[in-house]
Motif scaffolding. Structure first.
Motif, PDB file in Angstrom:
ATOM      1  N   LEU A 135       0.880  -1.344  -0.058  1.00  0.00           N
ATOM      2  CA  LEU A 135       0.030  -0.035   0.066  1.00  0.00           C
ATOM      3  C   LEU A 135       0.846   1.055   0.101  1.00  0.00           C
ATOM      4  O   LEU A 135       0.505   2.080  -0.609  1.00  0.00           O
ATOM      5  CB  LEU A 135      -0.742   0.240   1.290  1.00  0.00           C
ATOM      6  CG  LEU A 135      -2.171  -0.813   1.355  1.00  0.00           C
ATOM      7  CD1 LEU A 135      -2.879  -0.613   2.378  1.00  0.00           C
ATOM      8  CD2 LEU A 135      -3.005  -0.525  -0.247  1.00  0.00           C
ATOM      9  N   ALA A 136       1.913   1.179   0.760  1.00  0.00           N
ATOM     10  CA  ALA A 136       2.901   2.388   0.780  1.00  0.00           C
ATOM     11  C   ALA A 136       3.591   2.572  -0.604  1.00  0.00           C
ATOM     12  O   ALA A 136       3.509   3.847  -1.149  1.00  0.00           O
ATOM     13  CB  ALA A 136       4.003   2.024   1.980  1.00  0.00           C
ATOM     14  N   ASN A 137       3.798   1.652  -1.300  1.00  0.00           N
ATOM     15  CA  ASN A 137       4.318   1.820  -2.487  1.00  0.00           C
ATOM     16  C   ASN A 137       3.493   2.312  -3.501  1.00  0.00           C
ATOM     17  O   ASN A 137       3.700   3.220  -4.317  1.00  0.00           O
ATOM     18  CB  ASN A 137       5.119   0.429  -2.973  1.00  0.00           C
ATOM     19  CG  ASN A 137       6.390  -0.080  -2.471  1.00  0.00           C
ATOM     20  OD1 ASN A 137       7.174   1.183  -2.022  1.00  0.00           O
ATOM     21  ND2 ASN A 137       6.689  -1.204  -2.404  1.00  0.00           N
ATOM     22  N   THR A 138       2.386   1.620  -3.482  1.00  0.00           N
ATOM     23  CA  THR A 138       1.260   2.096  -4.390  1.00  0.00           C
ATOM     24  C   THR A 138       0.953   3.657  -4.199  1.00  0.00           C
ATOM     25  O   THR A 138       0.797   4.248  -5.335  1.00  0.00           O
ATOM     26  CB  THR A 138      -0.181   1.121  -4.204  1.00  0.00           C
ATOM     27  OG1 THR A 138       0.290  -0.129  -4.442  1.00  0.00           O
ATOM     28  CG2 THR A 138      -1.277   1.453  -5.358  1.00  0.00           C
ATOM     29  N   TYR A 139       0.559   3.984  -3.020  1.00  0.00           N
ATOM     30  CA  TYR A 139       0.463   5.401  -2.814  1.00  0.00           C
ATOM     31  C   TYR A 139       1.501   6.465  -3.315  1.00  0.00           C
ATOM     32  O   TYR A 139       1.162   7.169  -3.825  1.00  0.00           O
ATOM     33  CB  TYR A 139       0.131   5.328  -1.110  1.00  0.00           C
ATOM     34  CG  TYR A 139      -0.168   6.949  -0.719  1.00  0.00           C
ATOM     35  CD1 TYR A 139      -1.577   7.265  -1.221  1.00  0.00           C
ATOM     36  CD2 TYR A 139       0.486   7.791  -0.210  1.00  0.00           C
ATOM     37  CE1 TYR A 139      -2.079   8.751  -0.865  1.00  0.00           C
ATOM     38  CE2 TYR A 139       0.122   9.059   0.208  1.00  0.00           C
ATOM     39  CZ  TYR A 139      -0.881   9.247  -0.157  1.00  0.00           C
ATOM     40  OH  TYR A 139      -1.603  10.603   0.287  1.00  0.00           O
ATOM     41  N   PHE A 165      -6.024  -5.613   8.315  1.00  0.00           N
ATOM     42  CA  PHE A 165      -4.723  -5.398   7.754  1.00  0.00           C
ATOM     43  C   PHE A 165      -4.801  -3.785   7.255  1.00  0.00           C
ATOM     44  O   PHE A 165      -3.914  -3.103   7.544  1.00  0.00           O
ATOM     45  CB  PHE A 165      -4.291  -5.977   6.321  1.00  0.00           C
ATOM     46  CG  PHE A 165      -4.107  -7.733   6.963  1.00  0.00           C
ATOM     47  CD1 PHE A 165      -4.136  -8.191   8.098  1.00  0.00           C
ATOM     48  CD2 PHE A 165      -3.494  -8.442   5.832  1.00  0.00           C
ATOM     49  CE1 PHE A 165      -3.665  -9.296   8.570  1.00  0.00           C
ATOM     50  CE2 PHE A 165      -2.928  -9.796   6.150  1.00  0.00           C
ATOM     51  CZ  PHE A 165      -3.080 -10.196   7.563  1.00  0.00           C
ATOM     52  N   ILE A 166      -5.727  -3.450   6.610  1.00  0.00           N
ATOM     53  CA  ILE A 166      -5.870  -1.795   6.096  1.00  0.00           C
ATOM     54  C   ILE A 166      -5.850  -0.961   7.382  1.00  0.00           C
ATOM     55  O   ILE A 166      -5.047   0.068   7.163  1.00  0.00           O
ATOM     56  CB  ILE A 166      -7.095  -1.730   5.181  1.00  0.00           C
ATOM     57  CG1 ILE A 166      -6.929  -2.614   3.935  1.00  0.00           C
ATOM     58  CG2 ILE A 166      -7.197  -0.371   4.972  1.00  0.00           C
ATOM     59  CD1 ILE A 166      -8.029  -2.524   3.134  1.00  0.00           C
ATOM     60  N   GLU A 167      -6.426  -1.361   8.502  1.00  0.00           N
ATOM     61  CA  GLU A 167      -6.321  -0.476   9.531  1.00  0.00           C
ATOM     62  C   GLU A 167      -4.894  -0.437  10.022  1.00  0.00           C
ATOM     63  O   GLU A 167      -4.276   0.645  10.401  1.00  0.00           O
ATOM     64  CB  GLU A 167      -7.417  -0.862  10.650  1.00  0.00           C
ATOM     65  CG  GLU A 167      -8.761  -0.613  10.349  1.00  0.00           C
ATOM     66  CD  GLU A 167      -9.091   0.624   9.919  1.00  0.00           C
ATOM     67  OE1 GLU A 167      -8.820   1.670  10.849  1.00  0.00           O
ATOM     68  OE2 GLU A 167      -9.732   0.972   9.029  1.00  0.00           O
ATOM     69  N   LYS A 170      -2.633   1.743   7.771  1.00  0.00           N
ATOM     70  CA  LYS A 170      -2.932   3.221   8.064  1.00  0.00           C
ATOM     71  C   LYS A 170      -2.332   3.769   9.186  1.00  0.00           C
ATOM     72  O   LYS A 170      -1.802   4.678   9.354  1.00  0.00           O
ATOM     73  CB  LYS A 170      -4.455   3.521   8.095  1.00  0.00           C
ATOM     74  CG  LYS A 170      -4.991   3.245   6.760  1.00  0.00           C
ATOM     75  CD  LYS A 170      -6.551   3.815   6.508  1.00  0.00           C
ATOM     76  CE  LYS A 170      -7.204   4.095   5.339  1.00  0.00           C
ATOM     77  NZ  LYS A 170      -8.545   4.333   5.089  1.00  0.00           N
ATOM     78  N   SER A 171      -2.392   2.735  10.620  1.00  0.00           N
ATOM     79  CA  SER A 171      -1.734   3.160  11.720  1.00  0.00           C
ATOM     80  C   SER A 171      -0.043   3.274  11.666  1.00  0.00           C
ATOM     81  O   SER A 171       0.570   3.742  12.242  1.00  0.00           O
ATOM     82  CB  SER A 171      -2.203   2.084  12.910  1.00  0.00           C
ATOM     83  OG  SER A 171      -1.732   1.023  12.570  1.00  0.00           O
ATOM     84  N   GLU A 178      -7.043   9.326   6.370  1.00  0.00           N
ATOM     85  CA  GLU A 178      -8.439   9.637   5.561  1.00  0.00           C
ATOM     86  C   GLU A 178      -8.308   9.252   4.166  1.00  0.00           C
ATOM     87  O   GLU A 178      -9.466   9.180   3.384  1.00  0.00           O
ATOM     88  CB  GLU A 178      -8.516  10.979   5.810  1.00  0.00           C
ATOM     89  CG  GLU A 178      -7.620  11.973   4.688  1.00  0.00           C
ATOM     90  CD  GLU A 178      -6.094  12.139   5.567  1.00  0.00           C
ATOM     91  OE1 GLU A 178      -5.372  12.761   4.935  1.00  0.00           O
ATOM     92  OE2 GLU A 178      -5.919  11.459   6.673  1.00  0.00           O
ATOM     93  N   PHE A 179      -7.149   8.360   3.910  1.00  0.00           N
ATOM     94  CA  PHE A 179      -7.293   8.020   2.373  1.00  0.00           C
ATOM     95  C   PHE A 179      -8.167   6.907   2.131  1.00  0.00           C
ATOM     96  O   PHE A 179      -8.201   5.887   2.914  1.00  0.00           O
ATOM     97  CB  PHE A 179      -5.748   7.698   2.122  1.00  0.00           C
ATOM     98  CG  PHE A 179      -5.356   7.281   0.481  1.00  0.00           C
ATOM     99  CD1 PHE A 179      -5.443   8.260  -0.363  1.00  0.00           C
ATOM    100  CD2 PHE A 179      -5.497   5.801   0.028  1.00  0.00           C
ATOM    101  CE1 PHE A 179      -5.407   8.038  -1.594  1.00  0.00           C
ATOM    102  CE2 PHE A 179      -5.377   5.523  -1.232  1.00  0.00           C
ATOM    103  CZ  PHE A 179      -5.333   6.589  -2.048  1.00  0.00           C
TER     104      PHE A 179
END
Ligand code: SF4
Length: 278
Positions: A135-139, A165-167, A170-171, A178-179
């Protein structure tokens, strides 16, 4: 060579080229234990006759094996119909290469989707780290407005929990809190690409509107076009007809522009899904 960079052939014309005809004939002869040509011809002629027709009409049960692809393919297609949305498939990399190539071959357009590239260690210990890093790379790399997460068989078999996992991601700062990261579990061993499409659209709708009070927009209809390989023509024609009839509408999902970008030399990773409203 039947193919070159200047002459890329699709499956059917490619396999009719002389080199492929010869290769397929040799494969049949050496590896498929073929029946004699005479027997095949006789059987073909028999299948055109009255006796065979009567036997077919006397059937009492019929099994149809429909053309089915797996759920995440439908999820990737669904996500392509939302503005600047990148598909993120949590699971193995090869599966995602298949969705991209399948959609690209069909639409003759680039199709983007990223993968959390789970391998053996993630299959044993869970794919949380892969999802956080992915997720970090994609963003950071692809500048999406939304990342839509779905799953392959592998993530589903070990029971990875997308919401948790998504929570976690984000943390840990992989994407801003908020994404928008809607998700859908899309186990490929049940249902088909059509179910995957439905689950992804439902996941996106729930992400934005679950728990919110219903509002009635008077005189406006919402349209979910479904998994439609002809969406480029069909969605636009539907929009034309609705406009002619003076109907106010919102296409909830519309991949018609994403899979029909202009051939002007400029690559568009995201296109369309902004004009699907009137
Ligand atoms: S059926 Fe499973 S393993 Fe095969 S492409 Fe789909 S998700 Fe991947």
């Amino acid at each position: 060579m039947p193919q070159s960079a200047e002459k890329i052939l699709d499956h059917a014309p490619l396999f009719r080229e002389p080199e492929y005809r010869q290769m397929l004939a040799e494969k049949k002869l050496n590896f498929e234990c073929p029946h004699p040509e005479r027997l095949v011809t006789d059987q073909r002629e028999y299948s055109k006759g009255w006796e065979y027709r009567e036997k077919n009409l006397a059937r009492e049960a019929l099994v149809v094996n429909p053309a089915k692809a797996c759920q995440p393919l439908g999820a990737v297609f669904a996500a392509a119909g939302f503005e600047r949305t990148m598909s993120f498939v949590h699971g193995s990399q090869g599966c995602v290469a298949y969705y991209r190539s399948h959609l690209s071959r069909h639409f003759k357009e680039p199709a983007s989707a990223v993968s959390s590239s789970m391998t053996e260690d993630a299959a044993v210990f869970g794919g949380l780290k892969n999802l956080v890093d992915g997720l970090a790379n994609t963003y950071a790399l692809y500048d999406p407005k939304m990342i839509a997460v779905s799953t392959t068989c592998m993530a589903e078999v070990i029971g990875d929990d997308l919401h948790g996992f998504i929570e976690n991601a984000k943390s840990e700062g992989a994407v801003p809190p908020e994404f928008d990261v809607p998700f859908a579990h899309t186990p490929a061993f049940v249902g088909s690409h059509v179910d995957g499409y439905d689950s992804m659209v439902k996941g996106i709708l729930e992400h934005f509107w679950k728990g919110q009070a219903r509002t009635q927009a008077a005189g406006t209809i919402n349209i979910i076009p479904g998994f439609d390989g002809f969406c480029v023509g069909n969605n636009r024609e539907l929009q034309r007809l609705l406009t002619l009839m003076g109907v106010s509408y919102t296409f909830i999902q519309d991949a018609s522009d994403q899979f029909d970008t202009p051939s002007d030399g400029e690559y568009r990773m995201y296109d369309g899904a902004r004009r699907s409203r009137r």
